[in-house]
Design a protein around this motif. Structure first.
Motif, PDB file in Angstrom:
ATOM      1  N   LEU A  27      26.803 -36.022  57.012  1.00 41.69           N
ATOM      2  CA  LEU A  27      27.867 -36.399  56.082  1.00 41.69           C
ATOM      3  C   LEU A  27      27.319 -36.689  54.691  1.00 41.69           C
ATOM      4  O   LEU A  27      27.907 -36.287  53.685  1.00 41.69           O
ATOM      5  CB  LEU A  27      28.613 -37.627  56.619  1.00 41.69           C
ATOM      6  CG  LEU A  27      29.486 -37.391  57.854  1.00 41.69           C
ATOM      7  CD1 LEU A  27      30.073 -38.699  58.357  1.00 41.69           C
ATOM      8  CD2 LEU A  27      30.597 -36.397  57.542  1.00 41.69           C
ATOM      9  N   SER A  28      26.190 -37.371  54.616  1.00 40.62           N
ATOM     10  CA  SER A  28      25.610 -37.679  53.301  1.00 40.62           C
ATOM     11  C   SER A  28      24.994 -36.444  52.666  1.00 40.62           C
ATOM     12  O   SER A  28      25.022 -36.293  51.441  1.00 40.62           O
ATOM     13  CB  SER A  28      24.553 -38.780  53.450  1.00 40.62           C
ATOM     14  OG  SER A  28      23.498 -38.348  54.295  1.00 40.62           O
ATOM     15  N   PHE A  30      25.875 -33.125  53.190  1.00 39.89           N
ATOM     16  CA  PHE A  30      26.788 -32.035  52.885  1.00 39.89           C
ATOM     17  C   PHE A  30      27.809 -32.389  51.810  1.00 39.89           C
ATOM     18  O   PHE A  30      28.189 -31.548  51.004  1.00 39.89           O
ATOM     19  CB  PHE A  30      27.534 -31.599  54.153  1.00 39.89           C
ATOM     20  CG  PHE A  30      26.719 -30.702  55.046  1.00 39.89           C
ATOM     21  CD1 PHE A  30      26.063 -29.606  54.513  1.00 39.89           C
ATOM     22  CD2 PHE A  30      26.600 -30.958  56.392  1.00 39.89           C
ATOM     23  CE1 PHE A  30      25.294 -28.776  55.329  1.00 39.89           C
ATOM     24  CE2 PHE A  30      25.841 -30.139  57.204  1.00 39.89           C
ATOM     25  CZ  PHE A  30      25.184 -29.047  56.667  1.00 39.89           C
ATOM     26  N   LEU A  31      28.268 -33.634  51.785  1.00 40.53           N
ATOM     27  CA  LEU A  31      29.354 -33.991  50.882  1.00 40.53           C
ATOM     28  C   LEU A  31      28.873 -34.505  49.528  1.00 40.53           C
ATOM     29  O   LEU A  31      29.424 -34.136  48.491  1.00 40.53           O
ATOM     30  CB  LEU A  31      30.234 -35.057  51.554  1.00 40.53           C
ATOM     31  CG  LEU A  31      30.931 -34.628  52.841  1.00 40.53           C
ATOM     32  CD1 LEU A  31      31.745 -35.777  53.406  1.00 40.53           C
ATOM     33  CD2 LEU A  31      31.834 -33.420  52.591  1.00 40.53           C
ATOM     34  N   SER A  32      27.870 -35.351  49.508  1.00 42.93           N
ATOM     35  CA  SER A  32      27.461 -35.985  48.249  1.00 42.93           C
ATOM     36  C   SER A  32      26.919 -35.010  47.206  1.00 42.93           C
ATOM     37  O   SER A  32      27.345 -35.053  46.041  1.00 42.93           O
ATOM     38  CB  SER A  32      26.421 -37.081  48.533  1.00 42.93           C
ATOM     39  OG  SER A  32      26.987 -38.110  49.309  1.00 42.93           O
ATOM     40  N   PRO A  63      27.371 -31.673  46.456  1.00 41.86           N
ATOM     41  CA  PRO A  63      28.334 -30.856  45.698  1.00 41.86           C
ATOM     42  C   PRO A  63      29.325 -31.684  44.893  1.00 41.86           C
ATOM     43  O   PRO A  63      29.702 -31.307  43.781  1.00 41.86           O
ATOM     44  CB  PRO A  63      29.049 -30.037  46.786  1.00 41.86           C
ATOM     45  CG  PRO A  63      28.840 -30.783  48.051  1.00 41.86           C
ATOM     46  CD  PRO A  63      27.519 -31.449  47.923  1.00 41.86           C
ATOM     47  N   ILE A  64      29.755 -32.850  45.426  1.00 37.23           N
ATOM     48  CA  ILE A  64      30.744 -33.659  44.709  1.00 37.23           C
ATOM     49  C   ILE A  64      30.146 -34.251  43.443  1.00 37.23           C
ATOM     50  O   ILE A  64      30.689 -34.087  42.340  1.00 37.23           O
ATOM     51  CB  ILE A  64      31.283 -34.773  45.632  1.00 37.23           C
ATOM     52  CG1 ILE A  64      32.110 -34.168  46.760  1.00 37.23           C
ATOM     53  CG2 ILE A  64      32.125 -35.758  44.828  1.00 37.23           C
ATOM     54  CD1 ILE A  64      32.591 -35.177  47.788  1.00 37.23           C
ATOM     55  N   ALA A  75      34.335 -43.639  46.993  1.00 39.43           N
ATOM     56  CA  ALA A  75      33.598 -43.507  48.250  1.00 39.43           C
ATOM     57  C   ALA A  75      33.482 -44.852  48.962  1.00 39.43           C
ATOM     58  O   ALA A  75      33.672 -44.945  50.186  1.00 39.43           O
ATOM     59  CB  ALA A  75      32.206 -42.929  47.973  1.00 39.43           C
TER      60      ALA A  75
END
Length: 236
Positions: free
Chosen positions: A165-166, A168-170, A172-173, A210
């Motif tokens: 989760l950390s 893959f998401l952080s 690109p965002i 977040a």
């Protein structure tokens, strides 16, 4: 909640933003009445005026014609017409008018205290929480809720889910937040100048969202998961 409050402080309080001379027109056409000898091709290199607030993006942008002067490892340029024009209505603490001198390098900011606060909030404090009481208590709860034969799988899933989760998401965002704050990007090159004010607000706004999502999920888990039975008791 403490983290959100601290992040809001960083969101609302920023460093002094240097004033770029003729910022609206500079990136399209760097030439003006005070630097008519400028050509269309130029490379980004920061120079700071004497008031330490006005910043120029090249020697040509500052309209400098004099040779460099080196004093105590600092490089100064004199006879800069655009710098003199930008500071025509300002004076120093003694009331003396500023001249057309620029110092090589970006203008200094007042970010020392905020930098220390940022390091404490983003790096030191989370590390203490994760490795200290918060991390230990969560690990103990996990160990007590899982049967002996499932402990290895439970710990593996917990670590793998957090890493995925950390990871893959952080990137690109928050990478998109940085890219959207770009002010000057030469053709075919990476960004060379960012809007620090916009970047700061967007970055810490993303952090607050977040953190808010984490709080909502924690409350959801507490309400709906406290009576959850992972294992049904075997009837004898």
């Amino acid at each position: 909640l403490v983290s959100i409050i601290c992040t809001w402080i960083l969101y609302s309080t920023g460093c002094d933003v240097p004033i770029i001379y003729r910022e609206v027109d500079t990136f399209n056409n760097i030439s003006s009445s005070c630097n008519t000898d400028c050509n269309s091709s130029w490379s980004l290199e920061f120079f700071c005026a004497e008031d330490k607030k006005h910043q120029f993006l090249s020697l040509c942008h500052a309209g400098c014609k004099g040779p460099p002067v080196i004093e105590d490892q600092d490089t100064f340029y004199q006879d800069c017409e655009c710098a003199a024009e930008a500071l025509a209505s300002t004076s120093d603490a003694f009331g003396d008018a500023f001249g057309g001198t620029v110092l090589k390098g970006p203008c200094p900011g007042n970010c020392d205290d905020l930098y220390t606060f940022f390091i404490a909030l983003v790096i030191i404090l989370p590390s203490l929480w994760v490795s200290g009481p918060l991390g230990v208590s969560r690990f103990l709860i996990t160990m007590r809720c899982i049967h002996e034969e499932d402990k290895e799988v439970g710990v593996l899933m917990l670590v793998a889910a957090g890493s995925l989760l950390s990871g893959f998401l952080s990137p690109p965002i928050f990478g998109s937040i940085l890219d959207n704050s770009c002010k000057f990007r030469p053709e075919g090159a990476s960004c060379e100048l960012y809007d620090s004010e916009e970047m700061r607000k967007n970055f810490f706004l993303g952090m607050m969202l977040a953190l808010g999502l984490v709080i909502v999920l924690e409350v959801f888990i507490f309400i709906f998961g406290r009576k959850l039975k992972l294992y049904s008791r075997m009837k004898k």
